[in-house]
Design an enzyme around this catalytic site. Structure first.
Site, PDB file in Angstrom:
ATOM      1  N   ASP A  57       7.079  14.767   3.627  1.00  0.00           N
ATOM      2  CA  ASP A  57       7.110  13.881   3.737  1.00  0.00           C
ATOM      3  C   ASP A  57       5.863  13.886   4.493  1.00  0.00           C
ATOM      4  OD1 ASP A  57       6.959  10.915   4.993  1.00  0.00           O
ATOM      5  OD2 ASP A  57       9.491  12.151   6.337  1.00  0.00           O
ATOM      6  N   SER A 137      -5.095  -0.072  -2.809  1.00  0.00           N
ATOM      7  CA  SER A 137      -4.821  -0.711  -3.969  1.00  0.00           C
ATOM      8  C   SER A 137      -6.292  -1.872  -4.057  1.00  0.00           C
ATOM      9  CB  SER A 137      -3.370  -1.094  -3.720  1.00  0.00           C
ATOM     10  OG  SER A 137      -2.797  -2.583  -5.151  1.00  0.00           O
ATOM     11  N   TYR A 150       2.549  -5.419   1.498  1.00  0.00           N
ATOM     12  CA  TYR A 150       1.999  -4.381   1.246  1.00  0.00           C
ATOM     13  C   TYR A 150       0.659  -4.400   1.232  1.00  0.00           C
ATOM     14  CZ  TYR A 150       0.518  -1.150  -3.112  1.00  0.00           C
ATOM     15  OH  TYR A 150      -0.035  -0.860  -3.700  1.00  0.00           O
ATOM     16  N   LYS A 154      -2.520  -1.849   2.289  1.00  0.00           N
ATOM     17  CA  LYS A 154      -3.626  -1.040   1.938  1.00  0.00           C
ATOM     18  C   LYS A 154      -4.680  -1.404   1.792  1.00  0.00           C
ATOM     19  CE  LYS A 154      -1.058   0.954  -1.267  1.00  0.00           C
ATOM     20  NZ  LYS A 154      -1.255   2.166  -1.494  1.00  0.00           N
TER      21      LYS A 154
END
Length: 246
Positions: A57, A137, A150, A154
């Site tokens: 994890d 990303s 999100y 990134k």
């Protein structure tokens, strides 16, 4: 055999971009720890392609430290770290994303980079170098609506990559990132909300080369950035995006 003698950890390596990167590293001569929260999938990858399976994890300090200890025991050290594990929230108005979702996205996408750095940077400094590759990303460069937090995570990874590169360069540690556009991975449906021909067509219309990125695309770029061929390359956030960010 461009990674002959190298020892690598790839997180999120049991599927998607991580699997493509790990498989290419193995073909190119590296020893690789296949680290994934899905331990059974990691074992399956190892059965098919080789490597050392590790259940991890990446948002948990103890788990990350155990991963590094396993890598050192199994391979005698680590030369390359690929922080690939990542998650997203579903396309949602930014004010409707739950606190739990927000915390999980930043724990997996951001805190993981902090934890792996804490666990491995001292070791890299002692051995006189190493290579870190963060899989960020295009969302951190050219954000899409309704993926706000999100996107932000990134963007954080991109900034972390650059500042790590500046600080760690005197120690011979290179830090780079990849900015893929969405690809044929388990996260694709999450990015789109639902997977229909119409939504795919709309998504692809924003990518000049007209296709999603593939694990092979990311593997090719990762191979270069993590190899000695890129010995003068650090702080680069390479877009593997078919022109998406132009």
């Amino acid at each position: 055999m461009r990674l002959q003698g190298k020892r690598a950890i790839v997180t999120g390596a049991a599927s998607g971009f991580g699997a493509g990167i790990a498989q290419r590293f193995l073909v190119e001569g590296a020893q690789v720890v296949i680290a994934d929260i899905n331990g059974a999938a990691a074992q399956s990858f190892v059965a098919d392609h080789g490597g050392v399976a590790c259940t991890v994890d990446v948002s948990d300090k103890t788990s990350v430290e155990a991963m590094v200890a396993l890598a050192n025991d199994a391979m005698g050290g680590v030369d390359i770290l690929v922080n690939n594990a990542g998650i997203t929230h579903l396309p949602t108005p930014l004010e409707d994303v739950s606190e739990e979702e927000f915390d999980r996205v930043f724990a997996v996408n951001c805190k993981s980079v902090f934890l792996t750095a804490q666990a491995l940077v001292p070791q890299f400094k002692t051995q006189g170098g190493g290579a870190v590759l963060n899989v960020a990303s295009t969302a951190g460069v050219s954000p899409r609506p309704r993926l706000n937090w999100y996107n932000a995570s990134k963007g954080w990874m991109i900034t972390a990559t650059r500042t790590m590169a500046v600080e760690l360069a005197p120690d011979g540690i290179r830090v780079n990132a990849l900015n893929p556009v969405a690809g044929e991975t388990p996260l694709l449906k999450s990015f789109m909300g639902e997977d229909t021909p119409e939504i795919r067509a709309k998504f692809l219309s924003t990518i000049p080369l007209g296709r999603f990125s593939t694990p092979e695309d990311l593997a090719n770029a990762a191979l270069y950035l993590c190899s000695d061929e890129a010995g003068m390359v650090t702080g680069v956030c390479m877009e593997v995006d078919g022109g998406r960010c132009i």
